[in-house]
Design a protein around this motif. Sequence first.
Motif, PDB file in Angstrom:
ATOM      1  N   GLU A   6       4.785  20.791  -7.276  1.00 46.64           N
ATOM      2  CA  GLU A   6       5.447  22.097  -7.240  1.00 46.64           C
ATOM      3  C   GLU A   6       5.053  22.907  -6.005  1.00 46.64           C
ATOM      4  OE1 GLU A   6       7.730  23.198  -9.295  1.00 46.64           O
ATOM      5  OE2 GLU A   6       7.654  21.501 -10.666  1.00 46.64           O
ATOM      6  N   GLY A   7       4.202  22.312  -5.144  1.00 47.17           N
ATOM      7  CA  GLY A   7       3.746  23.007  -3.952  1.00 47.17           C
ATOM      8  C   GLY A   7       2.565  23.926  -4.204  1.00 47.17           C
ATOM      9  N   ARG A   8       1.972  23.850  -5.402  1.00 45.85           N
ATOM     10  CA  ARG A   8       0.822  24.686  -5.746  1.00 45.85           C
ATOM     11  C   ARG A   8      -0.464  24.023  -5.258  1.00 45.85           C
ATOM     12  NH1 ARG A   8       3.129  24.764 -11.665  1.00 45.85           N
ATOM     13  NH2 ARG A   8       2.346  22.663 -11.369  1.00 45.85           N
ATOM     14  N   PRO A   9      -1.419  24.822  -4.759  1.00 43.29           N
ATOM     15  CA  PRO A   9      -2.711  24.260  -4.357  1.00 43.29           C
ATOM     16  C   PRO A   9      -3.441  23.665  -5.569  1.00 43.29           C
ATOM     17  CG  PRO A   9      -2.449  26.478  -3.486  1.00 43.29           C
ATOM     18  CD  PRO A   9      -1.328  26.257  -4.458  1.00 43.29           C
ATOM     19  N   VAL A  10      -4.004  22.489  -5.376  1.00 44.36           N
ATOM     20  CA  VAL A  10      -4.803  21.823  -6.406  1.00 44.36           C
ATOM     21  C   VAL A  10      -6.047  21.265  -5.744  1.00 44.36           C
ATOM     22  CG1 VAL A  10      -2.903  21.266  -7.979  1.00 44.36           C
ATOM     23  CG2 VAL A  10      -3.451  19.700  -6.124  1.00 44.36           C
ATOM     24  N   GLN A  11      -7.095  21.106  -6.544  1.00 39.41           N
ATOM     25  CA  GLN A  11      -8.319  20.515  -6.026  1.00 39.41           C
ATOM     26  C   GLN A  11      -9.107  19.936  -7.182  1.00 39.41           C
ATOM     27  OE1 GLN A  11     -10.308  23.720  -4.058  1.00 39.41           O
ATOM     28  NE2 GLN A  11     -11.171  24.549  -5.939  1.00 39.41           N
ATOM     29  N   GLY A  12     -10.044  19.082  -6.839  1.00 42.67           N
ATOM     30  CA  GLY A  12     -10.884  18.501  -7.859  1.00 42.67           C
ATOM     31  C   GLY A  12     -11.923  17.592  -7.250  1.00 42.67           C
ATOM     32  N   GLU A  13     -12.662  16.941  -8.121  1.00 42.62           N
ATOM     33  CA  GLU A  13     -13.643  15.943  -7.724  1.00 42.62           C
ATOM     34  C   GLU A  13     -13.349  14.675  -8.502  1.00 42.62           C
ATOM     35  OE1 GLU A  13     -17.631  17.395  -8.204  1.00 42.62           O
ATOM     36  OE2 GLU A  13     -17.319  19.030  -6.784  1.00 42.62           O
ATOM     37  N   ALA A  14     -13.717  13.554  -7.907  1.00 44.19           N
ATOM     38  CA  ALA A  14     -13.462  12.270  -8.565  1.00 44.19           C
ATOM     39  C   ALA A  14     -14.609  11.314  -8.287  1.00 44.19           C
ATOM     40  CB  ALA A  14     -12.150  11.677  -8.067  1.00 44.19           C
ATOM     41  N   GLU A  15     -14.821  10.419  -9.227  1.00 41.34           N
ATOM     42  CA  GLU A  15     -15.789   9.343  -9.051  1.00 41.34           C
ATOM     43  C   GLU A  15     -15.209   8.095  -9.688  1.00 41.34           C
ATOM     44  OE1 GLU A  15     -19.432  10.400 -10.963  1.00 41.34           O
ATOM     45  OE2 GLU A  15     -18.457  10.990 -12.812  1.00 41.34           O
ATOM     46  N   GLY A  16     -15.889   6.995  -9.505  1.00 40.26           N
ATOM     47  CA  GLY A  16     -15.418   5.740 -10.079  1.00 40.26           C
ATOM     48  C   GLY A  16     -14.092   5.301  -9.484  1.00 40.26           C
ATOM     49  N   ILE A  17     -13.243   4.730 -10.346  1.00 38.21           N
ATOM     50  CA  ILE A  17     -11.963   4.187  -9.875  1.00 38.21           C
ATOM     51  C   ILE A  17     -11.073   5.280  -9.288  1.00 38.21           C
ATOM     52  CG2 ILE A  17     -10.857   4.311 -12.160  1.00 38.21           C
ATOM     53  CD1 ILE A  17     -10.313   1.515  -9.570  1.00 38.21           C
ATOM     54  N   ALA A  18     -11.121   6.491  -9.838  1.00 36.68           N
ATOM     55  CA  ALA A  18     -10.289   7.575  -9.305  1.00 36.68           C
ATOM     56  C   ALA A  18     -10.668   7.887  -7.859  1.00 36.68           C
ATOM     57  CB  ALA A  18     -10.407   8.819 -10.176  1.00 36.68           C
ATOM     58  N   ALA A  19     -11.969   7.957  -7.576  1.00 33.64           N
ATOM     59  CA  ALA A  19     -12.413   8.221  -6.194  1.00 33.64           C
ATOM     60  C   ALA A  19     -11.951   7.109  -5.263  1.00 33.64           C
ATOM     61  CB  ALA A  19     -13.939   8.362  -6.147  1.00 33.64           C
ATOM     62  N   ARG A  20     -12.031   5.880  -5.740  1.00 31.58           N
ATOM     63  CA  ARG A  20     -11.629   4.735  -4.932  1.00 31.58           C
ATOM     64  C   ARG A  20     -10.132   4.787  -4.626  1.00 31.58           C
ATOM     65  NH1 ARG A  20     -13.947   0.498  -3.156  1.00 31.58           N
ATOM     66  NH2 ARG A  20     -15.831   1.139  -4.249  1.00 31.58           N
ATOM     67  N   VAL A  21      -9.323   5.066  -5.640  1.00 28.20           N
ATOM     68  CA  VAL A  21      -7.869   5.105  -5.447  1.00 28.20           C
ATOM     69  C   VAL A  21      -7.478   6.243  -4.507  1.00 28.20           C
ATOM     70  CG1 VAL A  21      -5.640   5.448  -6.607  1.00 28.20           C
ATOM     71  CG2 VAL A  21      -7.378   3.982  -7.647  1.00 28.20           C
ATOM     72  N   LEU A  22      -8.089   7.406  -4.670  1.00 29.67           N
ATOM     73  CA  LEU A  22      -7.794   8.528  -3.772  1.00 29.67           C
ATOM     74  C   LEU A  22      -8.077   8.147  -2.324  1.00 29.67           C
ATOM     75  CD1 LEU A  22      -9.259  11.389  -5.938  1.00 29.67           C
ATOM     76  CD2 LEU A  22      -6.915  11.318  -5.078  1.00 29.67           C
ATOM     77  N   GLN A  23      -9.212   7.516  -2.082  1.00 29.93           N
ATOM     78  CA  GLN A  23      -9.566   7.130  -0.712  1.00 29.93           C
ATOM     79  C   GLN A  23      -8.635   6.047  -0.183  1.00 29.93           C
ATOM     80  OE1 GLN A  23     -14.074   7.033  -0.060  1.00 29.93           O
ATOM     81  NE2 GLN A  23     -13.871   7.039  -2.313  1.00 29.93           N
ATOM     82  N   HIS A  24      -8.314   5.074  -1.025  1.00 39.53           N
ATOM     83  CA  HIS A  24      -7.428   3.977  -0.630  1.00 39.53           C
ATOM     84  C   HIS A  24      -6.052   4.520  -0.235  1.00 39.53           C
ATOM     85  CE1 HIS A  24      -5.829  -0.248  -1.167  1.00 39.53           C
ATOM     86  NE2 HIS A  24      -4.715   0.462  -1.215  1.00 39.53           N
ATOM     87  N   GLU A  25      -5.483   5.367  -1.087  1.00 35.65           N
ATOM     88  CA  GLU A  25      -4.142   5.897  -0.799  1.00 35.65           C
ATOM     89  C   GLU A  25      -4.167   6.829   0.408  1.00 35.65           C
ATOM     90  OE1 GLU A  25      -1.726   4.406  -2.076  1.00 35.65           O
ATOM     91  OE2 GLU A  25      -2.913   3.406  -3.616  1.00 35.65           O
ATOM     92  N   ASN A  26      -5.222   7.635   0.521  1.00 34.41           N
ATOM     93  CA  ASN A  26      -5.336   8.522   1.682  1.00 34.41           C
ATOM     94  C   ASN A  26      -5.439   7.713   2.976  1.00 34.41           C
ATOM     95  OD1 ASN A  26      -5.561  11.441   2.383  1.00 34.41           O
ATOM     96  ND2 ASN A  26      -7.428  10.707   3.350  1.00 34.41           N
ATOM     97  N   ASP A  27      -6.117   6.567   2.934  1.00 34.45           N
ATOM     98  CA  ASP A  27      -6.176   5.698   4.108  1.00 34.45           C
ATOM     99  C   ASP A  27      -4.774   5.310   4.580  1.00 34.45           C
ATOM    100  OD1 ASP A  27      -8.920   5.669   4.447  1.00 34.45           O
ATOM    101  OD2 ASP A  27      -9.209   3.661   3.607  1.00 34.45           O
ATOM    102  N   HIS A  28      -3.867   5.051   3.634  1.00 35.87           N
ATOM    103  CA  HIS A  28      -2.494   4.689   4.025  1.00 35.87           C
ATOM    104  C   HIS A  28      -1.844   5.792   4.850  1.00 35.87           C
ATOM    105  CE1 HIS A  28      -1.839   0.830   2.204  1.00 35.87           C
ATOM    106  NE2 HIS A  28      -2.215   1.253   1.020  1.00 35.87           N
ATOM    107  N   LEU A  29      -2.202   7.036   4.580  1.00 38.33           N
ATOM    108  CA  LEU A  29      -1.603   8.155   5.312  1.00 38.33           C
ATOM    109  C   LEU A  29      -2.097   8.220   6.756  1.00 38.33           C
ATOM    110  CD1 LEU A  29      -1.753  10.919   2.564  1.00 38.33           C
ATOM    111  CD2 LEU A  29      -0.057   9.091   2.906  1.00 38.33           C
TER     112      LEU A  29
END
Length: 166
Positions: free
Chosen positions: A114-137
């Motif tokens: 929706e274009g709203r600012p979001v933030q959070g912290e992640a560990e485990g598989i979520a942290a890994r997926v966030l980093q993996h997908e961000n690498d694609h960018l």
Amino acid sequence: MAILKIARMGHPVLLGRAAEVDDPTAPEIRQLILDMAETLADAGGIGLAAPQVHQALRLFLWREGQELRVLINPEITPIGAERARAWEGCLSIPGLRGEVERPARVAWRGLDHEGRPVQGEAEGIAARVLQHENDHLDGLFYLSRMTDLSRLGFVEELARFPEEAA
């Protein structure tokens, strides 16, 4: 909605830095997100970046439990010095898995669907997926993060010898 074609390693759209999304609420971005969600479900993945569906935009989706999350114009920052090793695969490199070391915890922020600012912290598989997908960018594959290519293999072979892959 539509199932989109997934770009495979070697396609130029996967090699450069993706452009910022100017208007996350634009109809074409909303449609892209819907199509990416359907594509991700069809492919059986847990994350999908826009460049993987031939759109050089800073946007990705990831599955966190049963919830599908969207992050537009993301910023990912490691938290602490702890690192973790785990096996990764990629929809753009079908059939292969490799062991990759990454920061164990990350902070993330960006915009939601929706274009709203979001933030959070992640560990485990979520942290890994966030980093993996961000690498694609940024035009990176997990292969470029590997330090030991003997820990790269075809899914079928790794399944035949699970004790060696552990």
